[in-house]
Design an enzyme around this catalytic site. Structure first.
Site, PDB file in Angstrom:
ATOM      1  CE  LYS A 116      -4.396  -1.550   1.876  1.00 42.03           C
ATOM      2  NZ  LYS A 116      -5.379  -1.430   2.950  1.00 42.03           N
ATOM      3  CE  LYS A 197      -6.586  -8.991  -1.619  1.00 43.35           C
ATOM      4  NZ  LYS A 197      -6.323  -8.296  -0.354  1.00 43.35           N
ATOM      5  CE  LYS A 200     -13.850  -3.975   1.214  1.00 39.82           C
ATOM      6  NZ  LYS A 200     -13.461  -3.526   2.551  1.00 39.82           N
TER       7      LYS A 200
HETATM    8  P1  TYM Z   1     -11.053  -6.133   4.572  1.00 37.51           P
HETATM    9  O1  TYM Z   1     -12.084  -5.093   4.858  1.00 37.51           O
HETATM   10  O2  TYM Z   1     -10.046  -5.843   3.508  1.00 37.51           O
HETATM   11  O3  TYM Z   1     -11.734  -7.500   4.180  1.00 37.51           O
HETATM   12  C1  TYM Z   1     -12.753  -8.070   4.974  1.00 37.51           C
HETATM   13  C2  TYM Z   1     -12.659  -9.572   4.968  1.00 37.51           C
HETATM   14  O4  TYM Z   1     -12.738 -10.081   3.632  1.00 37.51           O
HETATM   15  C3  TYM Z   1     -11.631 -10.959   3.376  1.00 37.51           C
HETATM   16  N1  TYM Z   1     -11.262 -10.839   1.962  1.00 37.51           N
HETATM   17  C4  TYM Z   1     -11.193 -11.877   1.111  1.00 37.51           C
HETATM   18  N2  TYM Z   1     -11.424 -13.189   1.287  1.00 37.51           N
HETATM   19  C5  TYM Z   1     -11.294 -13.998   0.193  1.00 37.51           C
HETATM   20  N3  TYM Z   1     -10.940 -13.540  -1.036  1.00 37.51           N
HETATM   21  C6  TYM Z   1     -10.695 -12.224  -1.255  1.00 37.51           C
HETATM   22  N4  TYM Z   1     -10.375 -11.790  -2.461  1.00 37.51           N
HETATM   23  C7  TYM Z   1     -10.821 -11.323  -0.144  1.00 37.51           C
HETATM   24  N5  TYM Z   1     -10.660  -9.991   0.005  1.00 37.51           N
HETATM   25  C8  TYM Z   1     -10.931  -9.711   1.298  1.00 37.51           C
HETATM   26  C9  TYM Z   1     -10.538 -10.461   4.286  1.00 37.51           C
HETATM   27  O5  TYM Z   1      -9.574 -11.460   4.523  1.00 37.51           O
HETATM   28  C10 TYM Z   1     -11.321 -10.090   5.525  1.00 37.51           C
HETATM   29  O6  TYM Z   1     -11.570 -11.239   6.318  1.00 37.51           O
HETATM   30  N6  TYM Z   1      -7.647  -5.677   8.180  1.00 37.51           N
HETATM   31  C11 TYM Z   1      -8.965  -6.186   7.888  1.00 37.51           C
HETATM   32  C12 TYM Z   1     -10.053  -5.636   8.811  1.00 37.51           C
HETATM   33  C13 TYM Z   1      -9.823  -5.824  10.274  1.00 37.51           C
HETATM   34  C14 TYM Z   1      -9.897  -7.042  10.993  1.00 37.51           C
HETATM   35  C15 TYM Z   1      -9.677  -6.699  12.352  1.00 37.51           C
HETATM   36  C16 TYM Z   1     -10.145  -8.370  10.622  1.00 37.51           C
HETATM   37  C17 TYM Z   1      -9.532  -4.844  11.172  1.00 37.51           C
HETATM   38  N7  TYM Z   1      -9.458  -5.372  12.425  1.00 37.51           N
HETATM   39  C18 TYM Z   1      -9.658  -7.683  13.352  1.00 37.51           C
HETATM   40  C19 TYM Z   1     -10.141  -9.331  11.637  1.00 37.51           C
HETATM   41  C20 TYM Z   1      -9.912  -8.996  12.974  1.00 37.51           C
HETATM   42  C21 TYM Z   1      -9.338  -5.800   6.480  1.00 37.51           C
HETATM   43  O7  TYM Z   1      -8.863  -4.826   5.931  1.00 37.51           O
HETATM   44  O8  TYM Z   1     -10.318  -6.549   5.916  1.00 37.51           O
END
Ligand code: TYM
Length: 321
Positions: A116, A197, A200
């Site tokens: 990033k 992957k 968004k």
């Molecule tokens: P975020 O908002 O990017 O994504 C949310 C969840 O979706 C999963 N994910 C995917 N799974 C499969 N294939 C994909 N292409 C894909 N893209 C996203 C992510 O693995 C996630 O589970 N850092 C985290 C948010 C967060 C968090 C936490 C998660 C903040 N605090 C504490 C768990 C526990 C994030 O940016 O997710």
């Protein structure tokens, strides 16, 4: 008496939630809802780490929409808590405390930070510190397991390491969490480029990259029928191209049919048949979610009441930590 494991997970309220978010996170949360005690969080403070991508007037509304999507996907607020991160101030407070025990080198090594920050003139400290806030989210609640997609693996390992380091310095206070990945769907790939992957941010500039959870059926079918595959007709997972493997994985995650069985069923047929079946399965899965989402958005008072009950419940746990 058996003690249920506590699960904590979160989603950022930036951009459109897509099929990867659904199959990697939301659907497995619902699947295991009864077996665990669940806390699901809309992590609005994490969204601030890329300030250019945030419209402050939109952040509160966007966070509510994500909370509504959790519920629409099948999270039952009687059995699981759904709340917004910034409404529980202990997340920021514990993040500060954990900052003081987290070596800078651990954060500089994070691949998501490297990706990033690459090519930018200036990077906010929050972007580097992002995984410490994530560790605080998890460790505040004595979390046993963190159900996420594969891209979060390094961040969950960091949360574990931070807990162990804190305990080493101050005694057994924080519970080191474990990650839980779904057997299929943990890494859904881009439909226009199955070597990256599904994400968004890419979806914002490339319309055929992803299927959004709120996309209408016509668009879902169009994007899936255009999914990149190859010019052959190989399905065996060892030899099939990444695009075909991705589509079979999506179908398997939606229907629970093993990938090998999907491959055997389609052997000898063109990829158009697979794409059409995946599109049907995605539409069938998302249509009821979309209908429930619309009902929650029509009833702001009900959503407010759910968020308030959950926030009160989780504040008790967070405050004690
Ligand atoms: P975020 O908002 O990017 O994504 C949310 C969840 O979706 C999963 N994910 C995917 N799974 C499969 N294939 C994909 N292409 C894909 N893209 C996203 C992510 O693995 C996630 O589970 N850092 C985290 C948010 C967060 C968090 C936490 C998660 C903040 N605090 C504490 C768990 C526990 C994030 O940016 O997710």
């Amino acid at each position: 008496m058996s003690v249920r494991h506590r699960a904590f997970s979160g989603v950022q309220p930036t951009g459109r939630l897509h099929l990867g978010n659904y199959l990697g996170a939301l659907k497995p949360w619902v699947t295991h809802q009864d077996a665990r005690e669940n806390i699901f969080c809309v992590v609005d403070l994490h969204a601030l780490t890329v300030p250019e991508a945030v419209d402050p007037r939109q952040l509160a509304a966007g966070s509510r929409q994500i909370a509504a999507l959790f519920l629409a996907a099948g999270i039952d607020p009687e059995r699981s808590s759904v709340f917004i991160q910034s409404h529980v101030r202990e997340h920021s407070e514990l993040a500060w405390v954990l900052n003081c025990v987290t070596p800078l080198g651990w954060l500089e090594r994070m691949t998501q930070f490297k990706a990033k920050s690459e090519g930018r003139d200036s990077v906010g400290t929050g972007l580097l510190d992002y995984p410490v806030l994530q560790a605080a989210d998890i460790l505040l609640y004595d979390t046993d397991v963190v159900p996420v997609g594969e891209d979060q693996k390094q961040h969950i390992e960091l949360a574990r390491d931070v807990a162990l380091r804190f305990n080493h310095l101050f005694g057994e206070v924080l519970k080191p969490p474990a990650i839980s990945l779904p057997p299929v769907g943990a890494r859904v790939m881009g439909l226009d480029d199955p070597t990256v992957k599904m994400s968004k941010s890419i979806g914002e500039s490339r319309p055929n990259h992803l299927v959004g959870m709120l996309d209408d059926p016509k668009r879902i079918r169009k994007v899936l029928m255009k999914a990149v595959t190859d010019s052959g007709c190989a399905y065996a997972p060892e030899v099939a191209s990444p695009g075909v493997v991705n589509l079979m994985g999506i179908l398997s995650a939606l229907t629970s049919e093993p990938v090998d069985s999907v491959a055997a069923r389609f052997e000898g047929r063109g990829y158009g048949y697979l794409k059409a079946e995946v599109a049907d399965a995605v539409v069938a899965e998302l249509e009821p979610v979309q209908a429930r989402y619309a009902r929650f958005m029509d009833d702001p008072a009900e959503l407010d009441a759910v968020l308030k009950r959950s926030t009160d419940r989780v504040r008790g746990i967070a405050g004690a930590t």
